[in-house]
Design an enzyme around this catalytic site. Structure first.
Site, PDB file in Angstrom:
ATOM      1  N   THR A 148     -24.913   0.952   6.520  1.00 49.37           N
ATOM      2  CA  THR A 148     -25.411  -0.414   6.349  1.00 49.37           C
ATOM      3  C   THR A 148     -26.397  -0.815   7.438  1.00 49.37           C
ATOM      4  O   THR A 148     -27.354  -1.548   7.185  1.00 49.37           O
ATOM      5  CB  THR A 148     -24.218  -1.401   6.379  1.00 49.37           C
ATOM      6  OG1 THR A 148     -23.370  -1.080   5.293  1.00 49.37           O
ATOM      7  CG2 THR A 148     -24.665  -2.836   6.221  1.00 49.37           C
ATOM      8  N   ASP A 186     -25.280   6.985   2.858  1.00 48.21           N
ATOM      9  CA  ASP A 186     -24.130   6.086   2.931  1.00 48.21           C
ATOM     10  C   ASP A 186     -22.984   6.985   3.418  1.00 48.21           C
ATOM     11  O   ASP A 186     -22.833   8.110   2.936  1.00 48.21           O
ATOM     12  CB  ASP A 186     -23.823   5.532   1.530  1.00 48.21           C
ATOM     13  CG  ASP A 186     -22.697   4.515   1.541  1.00 48.21           C
ATOM     14  OD1 ASP A 186     -22.970   3.362   1.196  1.00 48.21           O
ATOM     15  OD2 ASP A 186     -21.553   4.893   1.873  1.00 48.21           O
ATOM     16  N   THR A 198       2.165   9.250  10.456  1.00 50.70           N
ATOM     17  CA  THR A 198       2.695   8.022   9.858  1.00 50.70           C
ATOM     18  C   THR A 198       1.620   7.257   9.076  1.00 50.70           C
ATOM     19  O   THR A 198       0.441   7.299   9.435  1.00 50.70           O
ATOM     20  CB  THR A 198       3.322   7.086  10.921  1.00 50.70           C
ATOM     21  OG1 THR A 198       3.650   5.840  10.294  1.00 50.70           O
ATOM     22  CG2 THR A 198       2.396   6.814  12.099  1.00 50.70           C
ATOM     23  N   GLN A 199       2.066   6.591   8.025  1.00 52.69           N
ATOM     24  CA  GLN A 199       1.163   5.731   7.249  1.00 52.69           C
ATOM     25  C   GLN A 199       0.791   4.476   8.024  1.00 52.69           C
ATOM     26  O   GLN A 199      -0.163   3.792   7.683  1.00 52.69           O
ATOM     27  CB  GLN A 199       1.849   5.274   5.954  1.00 52.69           C
ATOM     28  CG  GLN A 199       2.172   6.377   5.010  1.00 52.69           C
ATOM     29  CD  GLN A 199       2.867   5.885   3.740  1.00 52.69           C
ATOM     30  OE1 GLN A 199       3.021   4.692   3.522  1.00 52.69           O
ATOM     31  NE2 GLN A 199       3.267   6.823   2.918  1.00 52.69           N
TER      32      GLN A 199
HETATM   33  N1  ASP Z   1     -20.913   1.933   2.831  1.00 46.68           N
HETATM   34  C1  ASP Z   1     -21.425   1.803   4.165  1.00 46.68           C
HETATM   35  C2  ASP Z   1     -21.306   3.138   4.850  1.00 46.68           C
HETATM   36  O1  ASP Z   1     -20.253   3.472   5.329  1.00 46.68           O
HETATM   37  C3  ASP Z   1     -20.699   0.744   4.910  1.00 46.68           C
HETATM   38  C4  ASP Z   1     -21.170   0.551   6.334  1.00 46.68           C
HETATM   39  O2  ASP Z   1     -22.130   1.092   6.801  1.00 46.68           O
HETATM   40  O3  ASP Z   1     -20.522  -0.238   7.039  1.00 46.68           O
HETATM   41  O4  ASP Z   1     -22.264   3.880   4.907  1.00 46.68           O
END
Ligand code: ASP
Length: 343
Positions: free
Chosen positions: A14, A58, A277-278
């Site tokens: 992002t 991404d 652990t979860q």
């Molecule tokens: N979908 C994006 C990514 O991980 C979300 C981000 O950058 O925060 O590339």
């Protein structure tokens, strides 16, 4: 004294995205425009070089092949740079950053991962603060040498040990947490470094970059009602070498006979089973409850307080190293890069 030289590695996410105004969809844009968007970078007390993946992604498309590319960029610029800042999508940032912590053995310089929740071009963006302070963190020096000597993650005023982090929130600017290890530094009016928590590598040893990673692993999250058919089919995956079991609480699981018998059979075949652990915080303590005692007896490996992200990358790293079966359990249960607490 010369200014620290920082390499900015842009992988996508992002932080470097713009909106396609026709479709409204966010997509990666040219890295050169990213630097133009932040003229403040020229005010920092360091020199900045930049490099970008050929095609920024991404981070949901991240995989170990990209991890190797990032490691190679660091390796080939290691001598000429004092620190590295990796711009990465937040979705899988903890996985990549954890993996790099294992791949870069004897690291003596900072590698700071950062990203943002809002694109750099957005009016209310968190990208500028994250980027600028990450570069400042990577530039910190003591007696002309880098202060931070490990892989970190910086987000929303906090510098964390990367292999202790987890993305907890898809909405808040404070997207990450490190519930089992204190933050390494905090950005307020001053940058406050928690010196006692910094990783102290053996500075006499040269950087070793490990590029063999095995993906012959599985991750199984337990849930009430998990069936024999489901678990059997996962454990029958061809070439499976190891399984991470995400158990309940302090490492607990069902005591149903079929479950324990299937795990025992799997371990007998030479497949390592690791108990994590979860919960986002706290530790596996096998033997603490009756519901984990049998796991201990059949030779399940304790992931202690490791995060799932670090558990996965440590496993890929150790399998890629062809770690001998006799020492696998002891080595996995040992902290290699500060990823788990001892005892
Ligand atoms: N979908 C994006 C990514 O991980 C979300 C981000 O950058 O925060 O590339």
């Amino acid at each position: 004294m010369s200014k620290p030289n920082i390499l900015l590695i842009y992988t996508g996410g992002t932080i470097g995205m713009i909106k396609d105004f026709k479709t409204g969809v966010l997509k990666a844009f040219d890295f050169k425009t990213l630097l133009d968007k932040i003229p403040e970078l020229h005010l920092l007390e360091c020199t900045i070089e930049t490099v970008s993946l050929n095609e920024p992604i991404d981070s949901s498309n991240m995989n170990p092949r990209y991890w190797v590319q990032i490691a190679e960029i660091i390796e080939s610029n290691y001598a000429s740079c004092d620190g590295f800042v990796v711009l990465h999508g937040s979705d899988t940032m903890s996985y990549t950053a954890s993996a790099l912590s294992f791949m870069l053995e004897n690291l003596a310089k900072p590698v700071v991962f950062t990203g943002s929740q809002l694109p750099i071009g957005d009016l209310r963006t968190d990208a500028k603060e994250n980027l600028i302070t990450s570069i400042q963190m990577a530039s910190l020096q003591e007696n002309g040498k880098p202060l931070v000597k490990e892989v970190c993650l910086y987000f929303e005023y906090k510098l964390y040990r990367a292999n202790r982090t987890t993305k907890l929130n898809a909405e808040n600017f404070k997207a990450f947490a490190s519930l089992n290890y204190p933050e390494l530094a905090e950005s307020g009016v001053h940058l406050k470094v928690n010196y006692e928590h910094l990783f102290k590598p053996d500075l006499k040893k040269p950087l070793l970059v490990h590029k063999n990673l095995s993906t012959n692993i599985a991750l199984v999250k337990l849930f009430p009602g998990i069936s024999l058919a489901f678990l059997k089919s996962v454990l029958a995956t061809p070439n499976l070498k190891s399984v991470i079991l995400e158990t309940y609480g302090a490492g607990n699981c069902t005591t149903e006979a079929w479950f324990i018998a299937l795990l025992q059979e799997t371990i007998n075949k030479g497949i390592h089973i690791i108990n994590v652990t979860q919960c986002a915080g706290g530790s596996v303590m096998m033997g603490h409850y009756e519901t984990s005692n049998q796991l201990k007896d059949i030779g399940v490996i304790s992931g202690k307080d490791i995060s799932t992200e670090a558990a996965i990358s440590k496993l890929m790293f150790m399998l890629g190293q062809k770690t001998a079966p006799e020492i696998f359990k002891a080595m996995y249960e040992t902290s290699l890069r500060g990823e788990m607490s001892q005892n």
